[in-house]
Structures are given as C-alpha cells and as structure tokens.
Design a protein around this motif. Structure first.
Motif, short mmCIF file in Angstrom:
data_model
loop_
_atom_site.label_atom_id
_atom_site.label_comp_id
_atom_site.label_asym_id
_atom_site.label_seq_id
_atom_site.Cartn_x
_atom_site.Cartn_y
_atom_site.Cartn_z
N VAL A 171 -5.91 -0.49 3.80
CA VAL A 171 -6.15 -1.93 3.98
C VAL A 171 -7.58 -2.27 3.57
O VAL A 171 -7.82 -3.21 2.80
N THR B 243 -11.68 -14.65 5.77
CA THR B 243 -11.86 -15.93 5.08
C THR B 243 -12.35 -17.00 6.05
O THR B 243 -13.29 -17.74 5.76
N GLU C 274 -10.47 -6.14 -3.90
CA GLU C 274 -10.11 -7.52 -4.22
C GLU C 274 -11.27 -8.49 -3.99
O GLU C 274 -11.35 -9.52 -4.66
N LYS D 62 -3.26 -6.19 6.30
CA LYS D 62 -4.18 -6.72 5.29
C LYS D 62 -4.17 -8.25 5.27
O LYS D 62 -5.23 -8.88 5.22
N ARG D 63 -3.01 -8.85 5.30
CA ARG D 63 -2.92 -10.31 5.23
C ARG D 63 -3.63 -10.96 6.41
O ARG D 63 -4.38 -11.92 6.26
N TRP D 64 -3.43 -10.41 7.59
CA TRP D 64 -4.05 -10.93 8.80
C TRP D 64 -5.57 -10.75 8.73
O TRP D 64 -6.32 -11.69 8.98
N GLY E 145 -7.42 -10.32 6.08
CA GLY E 145 -7.94 -11.17 5.01
C GLY E 145 -8.13 -12.61 5.47
O GLY E 145 -9.14 -13.25 5.16
N GLN E 146 -7.16 -13.12 6.21
CA GLN E 146 -7.25 -14.49 6.72
C GLN E 146 -8.40 -14.62 7.72
O GLN E 146 -9.16 -15.59 7.67
N GLU F 52 -8.16 -1.85 -0.27
CA GLU F 52 -7.61 -2.97 -1.04
C GLU F 52 -8.45 -4.22 -0.90
O GLU F 52 -8.75 -4.89 -1.90
N LEU F 53 -8.85 -4.56 0.33
CA LEU F 53 -9.68 -5.74 0.54
C LEU F 53 -11.02 -5.60 -0.16
O LEU F 53 -11.52 -6.55 -0.75
#
Length: 118
Positions: free
Chosen positions: A45, A108, A52, A100-102, A104-105, A48-49
C-alpha cells in the motif's frame, strides 16, 4: 528493515530530523516493526502510494525496535502508526493498517486542510 522499497525509504533516530522534519515535501511516516503482521500488510500500500504521489509527498518507515527515541518522541505505542508531517509538524495520524483507497483519501483530506491553513 520493514516497509522499504524503491519508493519507501527507511529512516531512523539519527536522520529523522533531516529526512522528515526538514523535508520540503510533506512526509508520511509509518512507525513499524518486523514482527508486526499489519505492518507487513501496509508494505505494498505504501509503495504504491509513494510511487503515485512522488511529486506531492515522500513516504518513509521508522522501525521502532531500532529507533526508540523517535518512537518515544511521538508517543507511538501501536504499530503500524502512520503520521503525516508537513513543514516539520505532524498534521495527521492514524493507527492500524488501512486499504490504499482509504489511506489515499485520508492523506488528500489532511493535505488539503494543511494547504488551506497555510
């Protein structure tokens, strides 16, 4: 050391101030340990972050078993603990593995709040 990859660098007590607190970019720090299964879940995770978002933040890990001063200095008691630093100050933290989605949010939102406050 746990959590290192091409995009995620391991830092310790000796270089934490230079690598994290003095960084021009915000820095996501994962306080981790080799014996921690949730920490191992975070390795891909974070990699990847980091890849990106390389232009907007850095990602580092701190092995708490090897770097007790940094761990104690930030009151880290559970692993993984994630802390986002901006301009040398922690601006967000969370304990535990996350998708990852959590993550990442959450990053942000924290970075948006930090920019708005600056």
């Amino acid at each position: 050391m746990a959590g290192t990859s091409e995009w995620v660098r391991a830092v310790g007590d000796a270089d934490f101030a230079a690598e994290v607190l003095a960084s021009e970019l915000p820095v996501l720090v994962e306080f981790t340990a080799d014996w921690c299964p949730p920490c191992r879940m975070m390795v891909p995770v974070l990699a990847e972050l980091a890849a990106e978002r390389a232009t907007e933040l850095r990602v580092v890990t701190v092995d708490v078993d090897v770097n007790p001063e940094t761990q104690a200095g930030y009151g880290v008691l559970s692993m993984p603990t994630l802390m986002l630093f901006s301009k040398g100050e922690p601006i967000w933290s969370a304990v535990g593995a996350r998708p990852k989605r959590w993550l990442g949010q959450e990053l942000t939102e924290a970075l948006t709040r930090a920019r708005a406050a600056a």
